[in-house]
Each structure stands twice: as C-alpha cells, then as structure tokens.
Design a protein around this motif. Structure first.
Motif, PDB file in Angstrom:
ATOM      1  N   ASP A   1      90.779  74.822 -14.733  1.00  0.00           N
ATOM      2  CA  ASP A   1      91.804  75.098 -15.751  1.00  0.00           C
ATOM      3  C   ASP A   1      92.793  73.939 -15.870  1.00  0.00           C
ATOM      4  OD1 ASP A   1      90.805  77.534 -16.532  1.00  0.00           O
ATOM      5  OD2 ASP A   1      92.114  78.712 -15.230  1.00  0.00           O
TER       6      ASP A   1
ATOM      7  N   ARG B   1      91.290  71.037 -17.606  1.00  0.00           N
ATOM      8  CA  ARG B   1      91.160  71.300 -19.045  1.00  0.00           C
ATOM      9  C   ARG B   1      92.504  71.186 -19.769  1.00  0.00           C
ATOM     10  NH1 ARG B   1      87.814  75.923 -17.471  1.00  0.00           N
ATOM     11  NH2 ARG B   1      85.646  75.589 -18.075  1.00  0.00           N
ATOM     12  N   TYR B   2      93.539  71.808 -19.195  1.00  0.00           N
ATOM     13  CA  TYR B   2      94.750  72.072 -19.964  1.00  0.00           C
ATOM     14  C   TYR B   2      95.992  71.303 -19.492  1.00  0.00           C
ATOM     15  CZ  TYR B   2      91.779  75.978 -21.312  1.00  0.00           C
ATOM     16  OH  TYR B   2      90.729  76.738 -21.756  1.00  0.00           O
TER      17      TYR B   2
END
Length: 284
Positions: free
Chosen positions: A241, A244-245
């Motif tokens: 996560d 990705r972010y």
C-alpha cells in the motif's frame, strides 16, 4: 427473497423482530434498544456500541464486527455520533446456506466474538456495503440481493472453517471454542496494532497470558498459519500500500512496516510478491 434496506428511526425502546434486512444507524443522541435477535451481523463504522446478551457484555468499536446467534435477547447501547450497519439474517436463509455448504440438517451456531475488519473477505464486503450506503445508495439497492447472499455465504464458510480447525485441535485445557478463539483474536489484534515493532512470541504470549508453545500451537491450528507468517503477510500488505500510494523511500517503508534493514525487506518482499520493492513501485 426480498432484501430490505432501511435507515434506523427509533420511536420505541424495543425493536421488532427483523429478517433479511439491513439497517443503517446514525445515532444523533444516546440510545438503548432491546430486541430478540435473528442471526445478526453488527458492524460499527464509527464510534462504539455496547451489547448485553446471554449474561455477557461486549464492546464493539470502529472497524469491528460481531455475529450474533438466532434467538438471543439483546440490549444494544450507542452514544451520539455512532454509525453502523446491522444485517438481520433469517433462520431459514442461514439453514439453507449451511445445509448447502455441509449437507447438515442442524442449525449453525456462530462464535459470538469480536472480529476486526482487516484482511478478510467478510471485512472487505462489510466495508464495501458501508461505503456504498453512504456514497452510492442507488447502486447499493441494485446490488442488494447479491451482496446479502454473498455475506451470508462468507460468514457460514468462515464458521465451517473454524469448526474444522477446532476438530483437529488436540489441546483441551480451555472449556469452550469461544475462549480459545478469543485468545487467537487477541494475538491477531496485538500483531495488527504493533506491526512496526520488534515482536516475538514471548511478547505476545505475555500480553495475552498464555505460554509461547500454547499460543503457537493454538494460533496455527485455528488459522492454518503461524503467528510469524501472519505478521509477515500483514507487513507485506502494508508495504504494498505504501509503495502504491506514498512517496516514502524504500528505507522509510521498510522501517514503518517492521523490517529493520532494506536488504531483509527487499528479499522478503520479493519472496512474497515476486518483485523487489523498487520493481513493484515501477510496475504500478
């Protein structure tokens, strides 16, 4: 089968028997409600709810859910600002799904213990339904029958898996499945809450009050994987996560996710994901 979707509006301290219905509650003031339950899933979106039934008190907090069995007399209390979803599932529906999954003629009995909405298909579906109710209710109504059947199947499949794991468990020091499952739930919550720390079996076993060997055996028998495997999986999920972010460096992500050096993080990530952290970030 017609599934009803309603917002809870209380005019009485007693709630009538409900079946195959989803109620959304957004409490503007403190409230106490009493009713006799069907099979029910209680999912707290925001705040805290308190339940009293079968001579026990249970507190369900944000991002947690509780499954209640058919026929219990329940008193539910919530403070102002609490939001949640209640899924009232009929005995007929539960028996049909249970019979389909097992060919058993008996009624299913759930373990009435608090579960966290993380890392499970049930949790993902509960969060999806909550999001749709608050942001896209028209689409939710279109999908209601499918979502309702899906969550009924998931909770029964989960309970069957739990029962099967308990049947293979040789340890009998504790009295009930519920007590055993609570210990494992406490261990998982400890791991979820301390993902960035240096965690050992000794630390967890001391925190929940059982021996290291007993914890390892119990956790593995019930879940199908060891505490260490579970910890690694949630660390890798969090790292994915962040890759990705966030714009955090690989080193910062490694430390945040509980890996004490980049080399160990990179090797473990590649083993589980198939790519190094930098390759994974480039692919997305």
């Amino acid at each position: 089968m017609k599934i009803k979707l309603e917002e809870l509006a209380l005019t009485s301290p007693f709630l009538n028997q409900l079946e195959n219905k989803i109620l959304y509650s957004n409490h503007k003031k403190d409230v106490s409600v009493s009713y006799k339950s069907t099979y029910t899933i209680k999912h707290v979106i925001e705040g805290v709810k308190y339940y009293n039934y079968n001579n026990q008190d249970i507190k369900v907090s944000k991002n947690q859910y509780l499954i209640l069995n058919n026929g219990s007399n329940i008193t539910s209390e919530a403070k102002s600002g609490t939001r949640g979803l209640s899924f009232f599932l009929s005995k007929k529906l539960m028996n049909e799904v249970y019979h389909y999954e097992t060919n058993a003629n008996s009624s299913i009995q759930f373990l009435e213990v608090i579960q966290n909405t993380s890392n499970s298909n049930i949790s993902n579906l509960l969060n999806k339904i909550a999001y749709l109710y608050e942001h896209n209710p028209f689409f939710l109504k279109q999908q209601m029958d499918d979502l309702f059947i899906n969550i009924s199947e998931l909770i029964i499949q989960q309970q069957i898996a739990i029962d099967n794991n308990f049947n293979s468990l040789k340890i009998v020091k504790h009295n009930t499945k519920q007590e055993l499952y609570k210990l494992v739930t406490q261990a998982k919550e400890y791991l979820d809450d301390n993902i960035s720390k240096d965690i050992s079996l000794d630390t967890i076993s001391k925190d929940i009050g059982i021996s290291k060997y007993y914890l390892h055996r119990l956790f593995t028998e019930i879940n199908g994987y060891t505490p260490n495997n579970y910890l690694t999986n949630i660390r890798i999920a969090k790292a994915k996560d962040k890759l990705r972010y966030s714009k955090d460096s690989i080193f910062e992500i490694a430390i945040t996710c509980g890996f004490d050096n980049i080399s160990y993080f990179s090797n473990t990530f590649k083993k589980y994901v198939g790519y190094s952290p930098s390759q994974f970030r480039k692919k997305i």
